[in-house]
Write an enzyme that holds these catalytic residues in place. Structure first.
Site, PDB file in Angstrom:
ATOM      1  CG  ASP A 114       6.125  74.148  20.917  1.00  0.00           C
ATOM      2  OD1 ASP A 114       5.027  73.629  20.641  1.00  0.00           O
ATOM      3  OD2 ASP A 114       6.907  74.554  20.047  1.00  0.00           O
ATOM      4  CG  ASP A 149      -0.482  79.451  21.442  1.00  0.00           C
ATOM      5  OD1 ASP A 149      -0.707  80.010  20.350  1.00  0.00           O
ATOM      6  OD2 ASP A 149      -0.485  78.214  21.578  1.00  0.00           O
ATOM      7  CD  GLU A 167      -2.147  78.503  17.802  1.00  0.00           C
ATOM      8  OE1 GLU A 167      -2.380  77.770  16.823  1.00  0.00           O
ATOM      9  OE2 GLU A 167      -1.328  78.231  18.711  1.00  0.00           O
TER      10      GLU A 167
END
Length: 307
Positions: free
Chosen positions: A98, A187, A189
Site C-alpha cells: 500500500d 482506513d 485507525e
C-alpha cells in the site's frame, strides 16, 4: 519494545528532515491538485524516501497521513515485545503493498516483476484532501498488471461518515468491473493528529463507520474493505462485531508471527499488513507489505465481485 521507539542519532536526523517535508506538504493542502502536482518525495533532496519509521502524535501536517500512521504514532499495530524494525514474516502467498505520496515516483512494472500482485493507494483524507500521487499511481499500476485499489484515510471528528464516503467515491474511490480493480478501503485507525478515538464514543464510532459503509455501498455497489488494528478497533468501537458480516477485514499487525491477531468481532481476515518497514523493487524507501489471505483466484474474485 513499543513501536514508539527510542530515538537514535539517525532517527533524530530523520525527524529534522521530516519537518522540512511537512512544510512543503502544507503547500499541497491549499494548492490545486493535479496529476502533475508535486509530491512530498519530489520537494527536494531533504525529502524522505518512503514513510517515516518513527512518528509522534501531531507530528504530521494535516492531510499527509498514510496507512498505519496512527498505529505508528499510538503504538497500536506492533506488540510491545516486537523488535525495533519488524522483519518480514509471511512473504509467501499473494503479496501486495500500500502506497501514498510518501513513496514518490514508483516504477510499477518493476513492482509487478518483483512478485507484487496487488496494491492499494491513498486517494483521499477527510473531506478535502486528495493524495497528489494518486492520479499517477492509479493508471500506472493498472497498466503494469497490478490489481489496484484505493483507500480513504478517515477523520471521524471532521464530518459524517456519509460525507467522507461521498468525497472518497467522487475522488478515486469508485469501482469498475475491469478485472484489475479492488473495492475501496476505509482506513479507520488511531488519529495521528490527536486523541486516539477522535473524541467519539464507541457508539458514535460505530454509527460513523456504518454511515460510511452504507453510503459507499449505495455509491459503488461494493462492500468497503475495513483497514484497522486490533488495538484501535477494540478500544474505539468496543470490539464491535457489526461489520464482520458486511466488510472484508484488512488487519494491521506488524509481527513475525505466522498469523495476525484479529480485532474483536472478526473471525477471519482478508488482507494482513504484516510490516510497516518493507522494501520492494521499484519503490524507494520504506513501504508497507501485505499478504492476501487466499489464492490469486480469490483475489480476482474480490476484484470482480464474484462468489
Amino acid at each position: 519494545m513499543s513501536i514508539r521507539r527510542a530515538r537514535t542519532a539517525g532517527s533524530r536526523r530523520r525527524r529534522l528532515t521530516l519537518a522540512g517535508v511537512l512544510a512543503a506538504s502544507l503547500t499541497l493542502l491549499v494548492a490545486p491538485l493535479s496529476a502533475t502536482a508535486a509530491t512530498a518525495a519530489d520537494t527536494g533532496a531533504d525529502a524522505p524516501a518512503g514513510e517515516p519509521t518513527t512518528l509522534e502524535v501531531g507530528e504530521l501536517a494535516p492531510g499527509t497521513a498514510f496507512m498505519g500512521a496512527g498505529e505508528l504514532a499510538h503504538g497500536d499495530a506492533t506488540p510491545d515485545d516486537a523488535p525495533q524494525f519488524t522483519p518480514y514474516a509471511p512473504t509467501d502467498g499473494v503479496q501486495g503493498i500500500d502506497v501514498s505520496h510518501w513513496q514518490g515516483s514508483i516504477n510499477w512494472t518493476s513492482v509487478r516483476n518483483s512478485g507484487i500482485q496487488f496494491a492499494w493507494m491513498k486517494a483521499t483524507e477527510g473531506t478535502s484532501y486528495r493524495d497528489p500521487s494518486f492520479n499517477t499511481n492509479y493508471p500506472a499500476a493498472h497498466a503494469a498488471g497490478v490489481i489496484r485499489g484505493t483507500y480513504h484515510f478517515a477523520l471521524p471528528n471532521s464530518s459524517s461518515g456519509a460525507t467522507q464516503a461521498n468525497f472518497f467515491a467522487s475522488n478515486g474511490g469508485a469501482w469498475s468491473a475491469d478485472n484489475l480493480t479492488l473495492p475501496g478501503v476505509l482506513d479507520i485507525e488511531s488519529n495521528p493528529y490527536g486523541a486516539q478515538c477522535y473524541g467519539l464514543s464507541t457508539t458514535q464510532m460505530r454509527t460513523w463507520i456504518q454511515d460510511f459503509y452504507n453510503t459507499y455501498k449505495a455509491r459503488t455497489g461494493r462492500d468497503v474493505v475495513i483497514y484497522t488494528s486490533p488495538s484501535w478497533w477494540n478500544t474505539c468501537t468496543g470490539s464491535w462485531s457489526g461489520m464482520a458480516s458486511q466488510s472484508p477485514l484488512w488487519v494491521a499487525h506488524w509481527t513475525t508471527a505466522n498469523s495476525p491477531t484479529l480485532p474483536g468481532g472478526f473471525s477471519v481476515h482478508t488482507v494482513w499488513q504484516y510490516t510497516d518497514s518493507g522494501s520492494v523493487s521499484g519503490v524507494s524507501g520504506n513501504v508497507d507489505r501485505d499478504q492476501f489471505n487466499g489464492s490469486r483466484d480469490r483475489l480476482l474474485a474480490l476484484a470482480n465481485n464474484t462468489p
